[in-house]
Write a protein that holds these residues in place. Structure first.
Motif, PDB file in Angstrom:
ATOM      1  N   GLU A 100      50.748   7.112  45.530  1.00 52.94           N
ATOM      2  CA  GLU A 100      49.938   5.899  45.524  1.00 52.94           C
ATOM      3  C   GLU A 100      48.495   6.201  45.116  1.00 52.94           C
ATOM      4  N   GLN A 101      47.985   7.331  45.586  1.00 56.52           N
ATOM      5  CA  GLN A 101      46.617   7.706  45.214  1.00 56.52           C
ATOM      6  C   GLN A 101      46.512   7.976  43.718  1.00 56.52           C
ATOM      7  N   GLU A 102      47.505   8.705  43.167  1.00 55.78           N
ATOM      8  CA  GLU A 102      47.494   8.959  41.731  1.00 55.78           C
ATOM      9  C   GLU A 102      47.624   7.655  40.942  1.00 55.78           C
ATOM     10  N   LYS A 103      48.487   6.762  41.443  1.00 51.01           N
ATOM     11  CA  LYS A 103      48.657   5.477  40.775  1.00 51.01           C
ATOM     12  C   LYS A 103      47.357   4.671  40.807  1.00 51.01           C
ATOM     13  N   ALA A 104      46.689   4.673  41.975  1.00 43.94           N
ATOM     14  CA  ALA A 104      45.426   3.952  42.092  1.00 43.94           C
ATOM     15  C   ALA A 104      44.364   4.557  41.172  1.00 43.94           C
ATOM     16  N   GLU A 109      53.336  11.978  53.051  1.00 46.24           N
ATOM     17  CA  GLU A 109      52.296  12.629  52.256  1.00 46.24           C
ATOM     18  C   GLU A 109      52.582  12.483  50.762  1.00 46.24           C
ATOM     19  N   ALA A 110      53.871  12.650  50.369  1.00 45.96           N
ATOM     20  CA  ALA A 110      54.224  12.496  48.958  1.00 45.96           C
ATOM     21  C   ALA A 110      53.976  11.065  48.486  1.00 45.96           C
ATOM     22  N   LYS A 111      54.357  10.097  49.331  1.00 44.09           N
ATOM     23  CA  LYS A 111      54.144   8.691  48.978  1.00 44.09           C
ATOM     24  C   LYS A 111      52.660   8.381  48.857  1.00 44.09           C
ATOM     25  N   ALA A 112      51.880   8.891  49.810  1.00 44.74           N
ATOM     26  CA  ALA A 112      50.436   8.656  49.757  1.00 44.74           C
ATOM     27  C   ALA A 112      49.827   9.293  48.506  1.00 44.74           C
TER      28      ALA A 112
END
Length: 251
Positions: A134-138, A128-131
Motif C-alpha cells: 500500500e505504501q509503494e502504491k501510494a 507488513e507486506a500489505k502495508a
C-alpha cells in the motif's frame, strides 16, 4: 517423624524389652525350680542381671520420655529416608495414567502455543507486506499526480506565455495601426490645412493658438484686427473663442 512418633517407638521398644525380660525370668525360674539350688555366689548373678536388663532400660526410657529432646537433624533423617523410599517405590497405574495425561496436555498446550505463535508471525508478515504494498502504491500514485501536476503547470505556463506573446503582438499591431492612423490623420490634416477652399484656405487650429495669432500669422500685424473680424464672419463665429483642431476658413 515427629516427637510423638518417636516417643511411641521408644515405648514400643521398652515394652518388647520388658516382655523379653519377663519371658527370660520365667524361663530362668523354671530352670531354677528344676535344678538344685546353686551356691551362694550364683545367687548374686540375678540382681546384677536384673540391674542390667531392667533398671538400665527403664532409666533410659524415663530419660527419653521426660528429659531427652530429639535433635532436628535426627528427626529429619527418617523423613528423608521415607521420601527416598516413596520415590523409589514403583508408581501406580493411576499415577502413570495421570502423568501421561499431564504430559499429553503439556504437549498439546506447547503445540497450540507454537501454532498460535506461528499464526501470529504469519499474520504479522502478511500485514507488513500489505502495508508495504500500500505504501509503494501510494508513493507511485503520488509520483503520478506530481508528474501530472508538473505537466499541467508546464502546459499552463506555456499557454500563458503564448497568450502573453499574442497579447503583446496584438498590442504592438494596435500600436502600429494607431500610429499609422495618427500619421495618416496628421497628413490629411496638414494637407487639408494647406489646401485652399473656394473662398480661401482651410486652417486647423493648433493648441494654444487664438484668432489674433492666426490673423497675425496669415495677414500680418498691421491688419490683424480687421483680419480677425473677417475670419469671424467667414466662419460664422460670434466670439473670439476657438479650440484646438477646429477648422477655420481664412478669407
Amino acid at each position: 517423624m515427629g516427637n510423638h512418633s518417636y516417643h511411641e517407638s521408644i515405648e514400643k521398644n521398652r515394652q518388647e524389652i520388658s516382655v523379653g525380660n519377663k519371658s527370660e525370668l520365667s524361663r530362668a525360674a523354671q530352670r531354677q525350680a528344676q535344678k538344685p539350688k546353686a551356691k551362694k555366689s550364683k545367687s548374686l548373678l540375678m540382681p546384677v542381671l536384673f540391674f542390667i536388663f531392667i533398671l538400665i532400660p527403664v532409666s533410659l526410657l524415663i530419660y527419653v520420655a521426660f528429659f531427652f529432646e530429639p535433635n532436628d537433624t535426627l528427626t529429619a533423617k527418617p523423613t528423608e529416608n521415607e521420601v527416598s523410599f516413596e520415590m523409589n517405590a514403583e508408581p501406580s497405574s493411576a499415577a502413570v495414567a495421570a502423568a501421561e495425561k499431564e504430559e499429553k496436555e503439556q504437549k498439546e498446550a506447547d503445540k497450540a502455543k507454537a501454532e498460535a505463535e506461528a499464526k501470529a508471525e504469519k499474520e504479522k508478515a502478511e500485514a507488513e507486506a500489505k502495508a508495504k504494498v500500500e505504501q509503494e502504491k501510494a508513493e507511485a500514485q503520488s509520483q503520478v499526480e506530481k508528474e501530472k501536476a508538473e505537466a499541467q503547470a508546464e502546459t499552463q505556463a506555456k499557454a500563458d506565455a503564448e497568450a502573453k506573446a499574442a497579447a503583446d503582438l496584438q498590442a504592438k499591431k494596435e500600436a502600429e495601426a494607431k500610429a499609422k492612423a495618427d500619421a495618416q490623420a496628421k497628413a490629411e490634416a496638414d494637407k487639408k490645412e494647406e489646401t485652399p477652399s473656394a473662398s480661401g484656405k482651410t486652417y486647423v487650429v493648433k493648441p494654444g493658438e487664438t484668432l489674433y495669432r492666426i490673423a497675425v500669422n496669415n495677414y500680418g500685424a498691421a491688419g490683424a484686427a480687421a483680419a480677425v473680424e473677417k475670419i469671424k464672419q467667414a466662419n460664422g463665429l460670434g466670439s473670439n473663442s476657438i479650440s484646438p483642431g477646429q477648422s477655420l476658413t481664412l478669407p
